[in-house]
Design an enzyme around this catalytic site. Structure first.
Site, PDB file in Angstrom:
ATOM      1  N   GLY A 265      42.073  43.895  38.229  1.00 20.03           N
ATOM      2  CA  GLY A 265      41.593  44.739  37.134  1.00 20.03           C
ATOM      3  C   GLY A 265      42.142  46.148  37.089  1.00 20.03           C
ATOM      4  O   GLY A 265      41.519  47.037  36.499  1.00 20.03           O
ATOM      5  N   THR A 266      43.340  46.370  37.655  1.00 21.27           N
ATOM      6  CA  THR A 266      43.875  47.741  37.572  1.00 21.27           C
ATOM      7  C   THR A 266      44.253  48.100  36.130  1.00 21.27           C
ATOM      8  O   THR A 266      44.132  49.266  35.739  1.00 21.27           O
ATOM      9  CB  THR A 266      45.093  47.949  38.501  1.00 21.27           C
ATOM     10  OG1 THR A 266      46.168  47.111  38.076  1.00 21.27           O
ATOM     11  CG2 THR A 266      44.735  47.667  39.951  1.00 21.27           C
ATOM     12  N   ASN A 267      44.695  47.118  35.354  1.00 23.34           N
ATOM     13  CA  ASN A 267      44.983  47.418  33.941  1.00 23.34           C
ATOM     14  C   ASN A 267      43.698  47.660  33.156  1.00 23.34           C
ATOM     15  O   ASN A 267      43.660  48.542  32.294  1.00 23.34           O
ATOM     16  CB  ASN A 267      45.829  46.310  33.309  1.00 23.34           C
ATOM     17  CG  ASN A 267      47.282  46.442  33.705  1.00 23.34           C
ATOM     18  OD1 ASN A 267      47.975  47.341  33.241  1.00 23.34           O
ATOM     19  ND2 ASN A 267      47.741  45.575  34.607  1.00 23.34           N
TER      20      ASN A 267
ATOM     21  N   MET B 296      44.678  34.993  33.835  1.00 20.22           N
ATOM     22  CA  MET B 296      45.592  33.934  34.261  1.00 20.22           C
ATOM     23  C   MET B 296      45.187  32.574  33.686  1.00 20.22           C
ATOM     24  O   MET B 296      45.022  31.596  34.409  1.00 20.22           O
ATOM     25  CB  MET B 296      45.646  33.879  35.795  1.00 20.22           C
ATOM     26  CG  MET B 296      46.114  35.164  36.424  1.00 20.22           C
ATOM     27  SD  MET B 296      47.760  35.655  35.868  1.00 20.22           S
ATOM     28  CE  MET B 296      47.937  37.238  36.702  1.00 20.22           C
TER      29      MET B 296
ATOM     30  N   ILE C 127      45.903  30.180  29.877  1.00 23.61           N
ATOM     31  CA  ILE C 127      46.662  30.160  28.621  1.00 23.61           C
ATOM     32  C   ILE C 127      45.702  29.859  27.474  1.00 23.61           C
ATOM     33  O   ILE C 127      44.874  28.945  27.566  1.00 23.61           O
ATOM     34  CB  ILE C 127      47.807  29.132  28.708  1.00 23.61           C
ATOM     35  CG1 ILE C 127      48.844  29.663  29.711  1.00 23.61           C
ATOM     36  CG2 ILE C 127      48.442  28.886  27.347  1.00 23.61           C
ATOM     37  CD1 ILE C 127      49.939  28.684  30.059  1.00 23.61           C
ATOM     38  N   LEU C 128      45.804  30.668  26.428  1.00 22.30           N
ATOM     39  CA  LEU C 128      44.931  30.488  25.266  1.00 22.30           C
ATOM     40  C   LEU C 128      45.619  29.581  24.242  1.00 22.30           C
ATOM     41  O   LEU C 128      46.783  29.802  23.895  1.00 22.30           O
ATOM     42  CB  LEU C 128      44.640  31.852  24.629  1.00 22.30           C
ATOM     43  CG  LEU C 128      43.885  32.833  25.526  1.00 22.30           C
ATOM     44  CD1 LEU C 128      43.868  34.222  24.893  1.00 22.30           C
ATOM     45  CD2 LEU C 128      42.468  32.334  25.800  1.00 22.30           C
TER      46      LEU C 128
ATOM     47  N   ASN D  12      48.604  41.578  25.314  1.00 22.12           N
ATOM     48  CA  ASN D  12      48.773  41.223  26.728  1.00 22.12           C
ATOM     49  C   ASN D  12      49.756  42.199  27.351  1.00 22.12           C
ATOM     50  O   ASN D  12      50.657  42.700  26.675  1.00 22.12           O
ATOM     51  CB  ASN D  12      49.332  39.805  26.840  1.00 22.12           C
ATOM     52  CG  ASN D  12      49.548  39.376  28.274  1.00 22.12           C
ATOM     53  OD1 ASN D  12      48.683  39.594  29.134  1.00 22.12           O
ATOM     54  ND2 ASN D  12      50.698  38.788  28.564  1.00 22.12           N
TER      55      ASN D  12
ATOM     56  N   HIS E 263      52.598  42.233  30.342  1.00 21.70           N
ATOM     57  CA  HIS E 263      53.368  41.313  31.185  1.00 21.70           C
ATOM     58  C   HIS E 263      54.253  42.143  32.121  1.00 21.70           C
ATOM     59  O   HIS E 263      54.893  43.105  31.675  1.00 21.70           O
ATOM     60  CB  HIS E 263      54.226  40.380  30.322  1.00 21.70           C
ATOM     61  CG  HIS E 263      54.985  39.393  31.140  1.00 21.70           C
ATOM     62  ND1 HIS E 263      54.385  38.281  31.699  1.00 21.70           N
ATOM     63  CD2 HIS E 263      56.290  39.372  31.533  1.00 21.70           C
ATOM     64  CE1 HIS E 263      55.290  37.611  32.395  1.00 21.70           C
ATOM     65  NE2 HIS E 263      56.445  38.238  32.312  1.00 21.70           N
TER      66      HIS E 263
ATOM     67  N   SER F  36      56.029  44.916  29.685  1.00 19.68           N
ATOM     68  CA  SER F  36      55.986  44.743  28.226  1.00 19.68           C
ATOM     69  C   SER F  36      54.539  44.590  27.786  1.00 19.68           C
ATOM     70  O   SER F  36      53.757  43.915  28.446  1.00 19.68           O
ATOM     71  CB  SER F  36      56.730  43.463  27.813  1.00 19.68           C
ATOM     72  OG  SER F  36      58.034  43.421  28.336  1.00 19.68           O
TER      73      SER F  36
ATOM     74  N   ASP G 260      53.886  34.421  26.121  1.00 13.55           N
ATOM     75  CA  ASP G 260      54.725  35.627  26.265  1.00 13.55           C
ATOM     76  C   ASP G 260      55.758  35.797  25.141  1.00 13.55           C
ATOM     77  O   ASP G 260      56.770  36.485  25.332  1.00 13.55           O
ATOM     78  CB  ASP G 260      55.463  35.636  27.625  1.00 13.55           C
ATOM     79  CG  ASP G 260      54.512  35.740  28.810  1.00 13.55           C
ATOM     80  OD1 ASP G 260      53.406  36.275  28.647  1.00 13.55           O
ATOM     81  OD2 ASP G 260      54.885  35.291  29.909  1.00 13.55           O
TER      82      ASP G 260
HETATM   83  C1  GAR Z   1      49.498  42.668  36.267  1.00 14.71           C
HETATM   84  O1  GAR Z   1      50.718  42.972  36.915  1.00 14.71           O
HETATM   85  C2  GAR Z   1      49.784  41.977  34.941  1.00 14.71           C
HETATM   86  O2  GAR Z   1      50.924  42.476  34.299  1.00 14.71           O
HETATM   87  C3  GAR Z   1      50.014  40.571  35.397  1.00 14.71           C
HETATM   88  O3  GAR Z   1      49.041  40.353  36.407  1.00 14.71           O
HETATM   89  C4  GAR Z   1      48.723  41.595  37.031  1.00 14.71           C
HETATM   90  C5  GAR Z   1      47.231  41.811  36.926  1.00 14.71           C
HETATM   91  O4  GAR Z   1      46.839  42.949  37.640  1.00 14.71           O
HETATM   92  N1  GAR Z   1      49.872  39.661  34.316  1.00 14.71           N
HETATM   93  C6  GAR Z   1      50.629  38.568  34.190  1.00 14.71           C
HETATM   94  O5  GAR Z   1      51.443  38.227  35.009  1.00 14.71           O
HETATM   95  C7  GAR Z   1      50.373  37.759  32.923  1.00 14.71           C
HETATM   96  N2  GAR Z   1      51.482  36.902  32.649  1.00 14.71           N
HETATM   97  P1  GAR Z   1      45.443  43.654  37.355  1.00 14.71           P
HETATM   98  O6  GAR Z   1      44.371  42.568  37.429  1.00 14.71           O
HETATM   99  O7  GAR Z   1      45.313  44.635  38.482  1.00 14.71           O
HETATM  100  O8  GAR Z   1      45.509  44.308  36.008  1.00 14.71           O
END
Ligand code: GAR
Length: 208
Positions: A12-14, A91, A93-94, A108, A110, A142, A151
């Site tokens: 969940g850092t994003n 993680m 797919i919708l 999203n 990526h 992206s 994607d």
């Molecule tokens: C992030 O690097 C995100 O870009 C990637 O998973 C990580 C989640 O980190 N997403 C994908 O690879 C989707 N195809 P987070 O839970 O700390 O945000």
């Protein structure tokens, strides 16, 4: 007020970057109304609770088919009157059924420069492993609108990040997050909140 729903599976850092962007006022007139995880022990749920955001868990295995999972997710977001859905390390797919009411309203992030290292099978650390295996000198992140094709939806923002000699997948992942993902994801949401994004086919125009 833009009502945001966030779908997560992991750290969940994003999600945190979006929470911080709203708290600081960088993302205007917006609020995260709901965080949905498909994993019950995702640390992202703790981040949401700490920020007083409602959470719920909706796992694929609770449903008899991927389509039923899509409908359950979409219905939960519709009930919460969500205007914008953010996939933040989600993680799963919708399928097409999810998008009926959310066309051009799902984003999203990526961890690569799409169309490189993207599509089915490219997620999380696997992306960075592949970038290193290919000997790339530059990678990045992206943000795009999500369509049923993995994607492949219209790109909103991209930012390049250097690959450094001696990187391993974890160091590269952290640099891509810090230098790109945590910047361009809040920026894309800010542009959406300001009503500045216009989708024309595969192109996203940023109006000002
Ligand atoms: C992030 O690097 C995100 O870009 C990637 O998973 C990580 C989640 O980190 N997403 C994908 O690879 C989707 N195809 P987070 O839970 O700390 O945000």
């Amino acid at each position: 007020m833009l009502r945001i729903g966030v779908l997560v599976s992991g750290g969940g850092t994003n999600l945190q970057a979006i929470i911080d962007g709203i708290d600081s006022g960088y993302i205007p007139d917006s609020s995260i109304e709901l965080v949905i995880s498909n994993k019950k022990n995702a640390y992202a749920l703790t981040r949401a609770t700490d920020a007083n955001i409602e959470t719920c868990i909706i796992g694929r295995k609770q449903f008899e088919s991927p389509a039923a999972f899509d409908v359950a997710l979409a219905d939960t977001l519709k009930t919460a009157k969500i205007d914008l859905v953010l996939l933040a390390g989600f993680m799963a797919i919708l399928g097409p059924g999810f998008f009926t009411d959310f066309k051009n309203k799902v984003m999203n992030v990526h961890p690569a420069l799409i169309p490189s290292f993207s599509g089915p099978g490219y997620y999380g650390l696997k992306v960075h492993e592949s970038v290193l295996a290919a000997g790339c000198k530059v990678t990045g992140a992206s943000v795009h609108f999500v369509t049923p094709e993995v994607d492949a939806g219209p790109l909103i923002l991209q930012l390049a990040v250097d690959v450094k000699q001696g990187d391993d997948p974890e160091t590269l992942q952290h640099r891509v997050m810090e230098e790109a993902e945590w910047k361009i994801y809040p920026e894309a949401v800010r542009l959406f909140a300001l009503g500045l994004l216009e989708v024309r086919g595969q192109q996203v125009y940023i109006n000002d």
